[in-house]
Write a protein that holds these residues in place. Structure first.
Motif, short mmCIF file in Angstrom:
data_model
loop_
_atom_site.label_atom_id
_atom_site.label_comp_id
_atom_site.label_asym_id
_atom_site.label_seq_id
_atom_site.Cartn_x
_atom_site.Cartn_y
_atom_site.Cartn_z
N TYR A 114 -2.55 -4.17 -2.99
CA TYR A 114 -1.13 -3.85 -3.38
C TYR A 114 -0.69 -3.50 -4.86
CZ TYR A 114 -0.92 -5.38 1.35
OH TYR A 114 -0.80 -5.61 2.74
N MET A 146 3.64 -4.96 5.92
CA MET A 146 4.28 -3.68 6.42
C MET A 146 5.79 -4.29 6.56
SD MET A 146 1.57 -1.65 8.88
CE MET A 146 0.07 -1.20 8.69
N TYR A 187 13.19 -5.80 -3.66
CA TYR A 187 12.66 -5.61 -4.90
C TYR A 187 13.60 -5.01 -5.60
CZ TYR A 187 12.26 -1.19 -2.32
OH TYR A 187 12.51 -0.04 -1.57
N PRO A 207 -1.01 4.53 6.83
CA PRO A 207 -0.24 3.69 7.94
C PRO A 207 1.00 3.25 7.20
CG PRO A 207 -2.50 2.97 6.91
CD PRO A 207 -2.04 3.82 6.32
N GLY A 208 1.75 2.40 8.27
CA GLY A 208 2.99 1.76 7.79
C GLY A 208 3.98 2.36 8.49
N TYR A 209 5.16 1.93 8.43
CA TYR A 209 6.44 2.43 8.89
C TYR A 209 7.20 3.23 8.07
CZ TYR A 209 5.26 -1.94 11.05
OH TYR A 209 4.35 -2.95 11.74
N TYR A 210 6.67 4.14 7.21
CA TYR A 210 7.47 4.85 6.24
C TYR A 210 6.77 6.28 5.96
CZ TYR A 210 9.77 0.47 5.19
OH TYR A 210 10.53 -0.47 5.16
N GLU A 231 12.89 3.39 7.68
CA GLU A 231 11.75 2.81 8.46
C GLU A 231 11.75 3.37 9.73
OE1 GLU A 231 10.48 -1.84 8.96
OE2 GLU A 231 12.55 -1.32 9.85
N ASN A 235 9.62 -5.21 3.50
CA ASN A 235 11.32 -5.00 3.20
C ASN A 235 12.07 -5.71 3.90
OD1 ASN A 235 10.95 -3.33 1.02
ND2 ASN A 235 10.71 -1.30 2.46
N ARG A 240 -7.04 3.28 7.79
CA ARG A 240 -6.80 4.42 6.99
C ARG A 240 -7.86 5.32 7.07
NH1 ARG A 240 -3.83 4.17 2.52
NH2 ARG A 240 -2.46 2.65 2.45
N GLU A 251 2.65 2.52 2.06
CA GLU A 251 2.60 2.08 3.39
C GLU A 251 3.54 0.90 3.61
OE1 GLU A 251 -1.54 0.06 3.97
OE2 GLU A 251 -0.42 -1.63 4.60
N ILE A 252 3.91 0.24 2.45
CA ILE A 252 4.94 -1.09 2.84
C ILE A 252 6.45 -0.65 2.54
CG2 ILE A 252 3.30 -2.60 2.75
CD1 ILE A 252 4.63 -3.55 -0.17
N GLY A 253 6.49 0.51 1.98
CA GLY A 253 7.95 1.01 1.53
C GLY A 253 8.57 0.75 0.64
N PHE A 254 7.74 0.08 -0.42
CA PHE A 254 8.23 -0.34 -1.64
C PHE A 254 8.36 0.88 -2.73
CE2 PHE A 254 6.44 -1.71 -5.82
CZ PHE A 254 7.46 -2.65 -6.29
N GLY A 255 9.52 0.76 -3.43
CA GLY A 255 9.86 1.73 -4.39
C GLY A 255 8.85 2.07 -5.41
#
Ligand SMILES: Cc1cc2nc3c(=O)[nH]c(=O)nc-3n(C[C@H](O)[C@H](O)[C@H](O)COP(=O)(O)OP(=O)(O)OC[C@H]3O[C@@H](n4cnc5c(N)ncnc54)[C@H](O)[C@@H]3O)c2cc1C
Lengths: 333, 558, 263
Positions: free
Chosen positions: C193, B384, B327, C32-35, C228, B387, C89, C201-205
């Motif tokens: 989303y 998930m 992104y 949830p998620g890796y961040y 992550e 990235n 969640r 959750e998905i680490g989007f900025g």
């Protein structure tokens, strides 16, 4: 702990009976030469090498600024000025090497103009950051992604060296016949000088404090650049911390040298040598970094322009050289 | 950031203006600026709003739908095109507001596809006639790119390349590992260094949501301000519904349009230029059918609406063990045109390009839905991993076919105007090209180190549907965009392209607009009172560039 | 908690993802998620006013249901709970999906086109409900709502596979099944989303203006993003929506109404 003055002591020993060629070269040629140079520096008789140094560092700074400004696409016309001036500085430095007269006129004026240009550049870079979205309200992002704020001042350091050179006395006649002849002819027209700190202290090599201050500033500019560009890179390699640590150490040592002659003899040379070594190591890593980028040497221009700046560590090393030079000076009265 | 600091000139509806431009988009913006600068009375009528970018635009995927033409269209055929956000803009600046701003030139071969390969069509002009306008527009936008661009007619760029983000790096790595040449950091119409008060790119990745920074070129910031300063008028939120035609003189006389309250207005004009893009232009011409032009205005050849093209835009996605974070940085920042030209060793004509794309989360999720059949927990899991993915776009040349066309549907829109029906099928050459291209992109993705690769079929960029040509029997307009049938009616936008190459069309569309403007200016009032066609090429008028165009950037090598 | 945007109010154990080592259900998480700990909303002072307003409105104002009738809304909620399940969640951190779809249909917003083979979106939704109920009756003898979670998942998977279970052949003649599925998933995805919690959750900025990014390469996180931290999880045992490998739908040529990040 001046390394050179220790070697001075060695000089006075008698040559040993059987000399291998290396030792012979060391004792007969190199050490005397170094001692002579040191003496020259202490007496302010190093205009020619200083002019050359200013010229050489201008080449580095010029290369750096020309590709940095290429990154900025020369979107503003003033961006050409440092490129042109760094060329002019190089030429003036070379002339200054050959001629005291050129050093005192051409080099002096070119350096002064370049110094002004670097101040103007500083202003434009500050304005450039202000004009980015968010401006100075987002100092971190905009300093990192905007025009490099202190780069113009770092560029100014080589101009400053040129200015200093223009006030020094030249070394004794060079050892090469051609240069000697040229120099004799040119230095025949020696002009009378009016006494002033610049014209009295500098030419007699008494400007240690002055140079120490210059060292502090340039280490700051260079160290700050290392800090934010390595931060930008998230300190991916541990070695990226080294200039960030050494720069303040060098700055401290140089600051102390302004106050204390002892620091100038002990700490400053140690830190300066560290900075020079670190600059060398950095140069290696940066060059390797360029090679390791996607495409490596198949995309030379792109990877040099956008890879780790290969000349930046050398400019950092130059701060160390400035520090070493400072150690060799005599102090102002 | 866009602010208009000067009052806009207003013409009264009863005043006969010189040029009326339907649609102020990529082409319309350039035309408006050139004609105003040359001193003509010119009005642009634009269906969408005049953006106040700081207030109207957001850094958000869903929040940007307003930038696209999202009114109803019907799409069909064996390979129906998705329209809306995928193709068309609405509002001053048109498609240049939301384009990714990839700006490669077409290749010289694109102008003679029929002569070379026996497929598609030839253009009525050659590359060399358009070249000066490419050079001009590359400065006006300006285009950032590498110091040497090796494909087509090799050239260089005055603005330096951009730094890479994760996607760009994967493309460069993949290509160089395979020995495929790759252009890095452009060509893209995004400022790599500030110019005047326009700041350079901040690498936020929201290019196709509209560039709030003002670094990406759109005619809204590159040409419209100068147009208004020189006396042009733009009537925004005004939908042109009909072009009026005088049967006796066989000339058009003006248009009717509906403002945002639905009120109908009429504007008289000495000449009309339609710049509504490849669906709205034919729709307007067809909707303007009248006595003497029963099949639609300027449609005696029955080519209005035909030969619509879209490029194959398959997106190939690859997963990497290391994070990529696609992104960041503009979606458009590296490409290769190594496979652009016809290769006799392949079993199809023409070729394709490979480009970076940087889908944001929703776009990525829908791609994964299509490419990998994701839903439910599988979708959550893939997302998930967002990235870790990188994405390349195929950009493949699909040939012009008469059956791929815009017609009028029975349904009507909010103004009661019949909407467009778009039919699209792939033919043999297209299918072979896409198969080959897809595989090539997958190879590059694998060479870059991807451990899993999936792909989604899609199409990008519309052109054609009112094509130009020398023969009035098989084309709608001549080489300057003048309709063969009506001497004071012009079409100037993406719809006049006879073929599309595998380069993004925006730069070519704007270059053609600048050339048409030079033609109109050199013809002077002859356009308004004569039916004679003078086909001599006009001189290139560099002095008509917006202020600040010349004198910045590096000297070009070529 | 508004029941309308809690997709699965009962939140049974077996519907939650599990730890593959122990086989035990993972506890519901705020994020949830890796961040872990990453929050885009915490960065809102670095966003421009227009964007901040738009995103905050999305978080704070959930539109009322106006298009669907209560029964349709209930069914739609169940579909959304399968298409974008949120049982991992915590109930207070679930993202409303149906109200967003309802809002779009209520306002008559379309993505700028309609397939010639498809009815208008609102009708498509209603036809779809009808088809799903018919399939449930025919194949399981009960309304969709009364089927087991697994049976519901399987029924939806048959639509996903474009091989719908028997019972609604007439409807699929009016509306291609793969287009219907795409419409459904697309709308759910766009609602989920678009939410800042999903970005976390998905680490989007998230929004990036006026402050954008300084670390463009190597996937390095910004100073305000987090690295992550992956963990293993497996989908709940009674779901069929998370196959091991790619599960390419019958038509990889899907309509996508996002701009697809395309060139
Ligand atoms: C997501 C996306 C990414 C893209 N990326 C690229 C890229 O990287 N490079 C590239 O070259 N191209 C790209 N494109 C394509 C590019 O945007 C278009 O090809 C280009 O803008 C077309 O220019 P135009 O002047 O023909 O039409 P437009 O720019 O679309 O202008 C037409 C204008 O006319 C108006 N209009 C239409 N009908 C009427 C009417 N009846 N009355 C009043 N006004 C009307 C419309 O509102 C619009 O503003 C992209 C497109 C999309 C959708």
């Amino acid at each position: 702990m001046l390394p050179f003055s220790q070697r001075n002591g060695i000089l006075e020993q008698k040559p040993r009976e059987r000399d291998n060629p290396v030792a012979h070269f060391w004792r007969k040629t190199l050490l005397p030469a170094v001692a002579e140079d040191e003496a020259h520096i202490r007496q302010g008789r190093f205009q020619r090498s200083m002019a050359l140094l200013a010229g050489a560092s201008s080449i580095l700074a010029g290369l750096e600024v020309s590709y940095e400004h290429y990154r900025g696409s020369y979107g503003q016309k003033v961006m050409w000025t440092p490129v042109i001036l760094s060329g002019a500085m190089t030429v003036a430095g070379i002339f200054g090497f050959f001629s005291k007269w050129a050093a005192r006129t051409l080099l002096r004026w070119t350096s002064a103009v370049t110094l002004l240009d670097s101040l103007a550049g500083f202003y434009f870079h500050v304005r450039g950051i202000a004009r980015k979205p968010g401006g100075w309200r987002l100092p971190v992002a905009n300093i990192i992604m905007g025009p490099p704020i202190f780069a113009p001042l770092l560029f100014g350091v080589s101009a400053y060296l040129g200015l200093i050179a223009s006030f020094l006395r030249p070394e004794e006649a060079p050892k090469f016949g051609l240069f000697r002849g040229l120099l004799r002819i040119l230095s025949a027209r020696n002009s009378g000088r009016k006494p002033s700190p610049w014209t009295v202290e500098l030419p007699s090599g008494r400007f240690q404090k002055h140079l120490a201050a210059a060292t502090v500033l340039s280490a700051f500019f260079s160290g700050f650049e290392a800090l934010y560009s390595h931060y930008k890179n998230n300190f991916r390699y541990k070695a990226q911390w080294s200039p960030v640590i050494i720069a303040p150490a060098l700055m401290t040592a140089a600051t102390m040298s302004i106050k204390s002659p002892k620091a100038a003899r002990a700490w400053l040379p140690a830190m300066s040598i560290l900075a020079i070594l670190d600059g060398g190591v950095g140069f290696f890593y940066h060059a390797r970094g360029v090679l390791r980028r996607p495409g490596g040497l198949k995309k030379p221009i792109y990877n040099i322009v956008y890879g780790p700046p290969i000349f930046a560590p050398l400019l950092f090393a130059a701060c160390g050289v400035l520090g070493l030079l400072t150690c060799l000076m005599r102090r102002e009265r | 950031m866009q602010t208009i600091e000067f009052p806009m000139r207003r013409y009264s509806e009863s005043e006969e203006i010189d040029y009326l431009i339907v649609g102020v988009g990529s082409a319309g913006g350039v035309l408006l600026q050139r004609l105003a600068r040359a001193g003509f009375k010119v009005v642009g009528i634009e269906a969408g709003p005049f953006w106040d970018t700081e207030r109207d635009w957001v850094s958000d995927e869903v929040g940007s739908h307003q930038l696209y033409w999202e009114d109803l269209r019907i799409t069909g055929g064996k390979n129906p095109l998705t329209l809306g956000a995928n193709n068309c803009g609405k509002g001053v600046g048109g498609g240049s507001v939301h384009w990714a701003a990839f700006t490669p030139r077409f290749h010289p071969s694109d102008f003679e596809v029929y002569t070379r390969d026996g497929v598609g069509a030839d253009w009525p002009i050659s590359y060399w006639e358009l070249k000066p306008y490419y050079e001009l527009l590359e400065l006006e936008m300006p285009v950032a790119g590498p110091p040497w661009y090796p494909w087509g007619d090799p050239h260089s760029y005055a603005f330096g390349p951009h730094p890479m983000g994760g996607v760009g790096n994967t493309l460069v790595r993949g290509c160089t590992n395979l020995g495929i040449g790759v252009s890095v950091g452009g060509p893209v119409a995004i400022l790599s260094g500030s110019r005047g008060k326009r700041p350079h790119c901040i690498y936020r990745g929201y290019c196709i949501q509209g560039c709030k920074v003002g670094a990406k070129a759109s005619t809204l910031i590159t040409h419209v301000p100068d147009a208004l300063a020189k006396g042009a008028e733009i009537r925004d939120r005004s939908m042109v519904s009909h072009i009026y035609h005088d049967r006796k003189t066989n000339r058009v006389t003006g248009v009717s349009y509906l403002d945002q309250d639905g009120t109908e207005h009429f504007q008289k004009a000495k000449a009309i230029i339609v710049s509504g893009y490849a669906i709205e232009t034919p729709r307007l011409l067809l909707n303007s059918a009248c006595d003497g032009h029963e099949n639609g205005l300027a449609n005696s050849s029955d080519t209005v609406g035909r030969y619509l093209m879209a490029q194959a835009g398959n997106v190939i996605l690859g997963r990497f063990d290391e994070p990529v974070r696609m992104y960041k940085a503009p979606p458009a920042h590296a490409l290769t045109e190594e496979f652009y030209e016809t290769d006799p060793n392949r079993d199809f004509a023409r070729g394709f390009a490979i480009q970076t794309v940087g889908p944001l989360p929703i776009a990525f999720a829908t791609q994964m839905m299509a490419a990998r059949g994701c839903w439910g927990w599988g979708l959550r899991r893939i997302m998930m991993d967002y990235n870790h993915w990188s994405a390349f776009g195929l950009l493949g040349e699909i040939l012009p076919w008469p059956g791929n066309r815009v017609t009028l549907a029975e349904e009507t829109d909010q103004f009661g105007l019949r909407v467009a029906h778009v039919n699209f099928d792939l033919y043999d050459n297209d299918k072979k090209l896409i198969e080959f291209g897809k595989e090539k992109v997958e190879q590059v993705m694998r060479a870059a180190g991807a451990t899993e690769i999936v792909q989604e079929a899609r199409y990008a960029h519309l052109v054609g549907a009112a094509r130009m040509g020398k023969d009035p029997a098989t084309s709608v307009v001549d080489g300057f965009g003048r309709t063969h049938d009506i001497a004071n009616l012009f079409v100037c936008d993406g719809s006049i392209l006879p073929t599309q190459g595998s380069a993004n069309p925006g730069l070519t569309i704007q270059a053609l607009a600048a050339r048409t403007a030079d033609y109109l200016i050199s013809q002077g009032t002859k356009i308004f009172n004569s039916d004679k066609r003078d086909m001599t090429s006009p001189p290139v008028r560099r002095e008509l560039s917006p202020p600040g165009t010349h004198g910045t950037g590096v000297p070009r090598l070529r | 908690m508004d029941t309308l945007h809690d997709p699965s109010s009962d939140g049974r154990e077996t519907r939650r993802p599990a730890d593959p080592k122990t086989g035990k259900s993972l506890p519901p998480l705020g994020q949830p998620g890796y961040y872990p700990g990453f929050s885009t909303l915490n960065q809102q002072k670095f966003w421009d006013a227009a964007t901040r307003e738009r995103v905050l409105r999305r978080v704070n104002d959930v539109p009322p249901i106006r298009f669907f009738n209560p029964e349709e809304a209930r069914l739609m909620k169940m579909l959304a709970a399968h298409i974008v399940p949120q049982d991992d969640r915590q109930p207070s951190r679930r993202i409303p999906i149906v109200p967003r779809i309802d809002e779009r249909l209520h306002q008559g917003r379309i993505p700028g086109y309609r397939f010639s083979t498809m009815p208008p979106d609102g009708n498509a939704y209603r036809l779809g409900f009808e088809a799903i109920e018919k399939m449930a009756k025919q194949s399981y003898g009960r309304p969709f709502q009364e089927l087991s979670w697994r049976a519901q998942d399987e029924l939806l998977k048959s639509i996903h596979d474009a091989e719908p279970k028997e019972g609604a052949e007439e409807i699929w003649k009016q509306m291609p099944v793969h287009r219907y599925w795409a419409l459904l998933v697309q709308d759910c995805v766009e609602a989920y989303y678009a939410h800042p919690w999903a970005w976390d959750e998905i680490g989007f900025g998230g929004p990036a203006y006026p402050r954008a990014y300084i670390r463009l390469e190597h996937g390095e996180p910004e100073p305000w993003e987090v690295k992550e931290r992956r963990y293993e999880w497996m989908a709940p045992a009674d779901s069929v929506s998370d196959p091991k490998g790619p599960d390419v739908a019958a038509h990889s040529e899907h309509p996508a109404h996002g701009q697809g990040g395309t060139h």
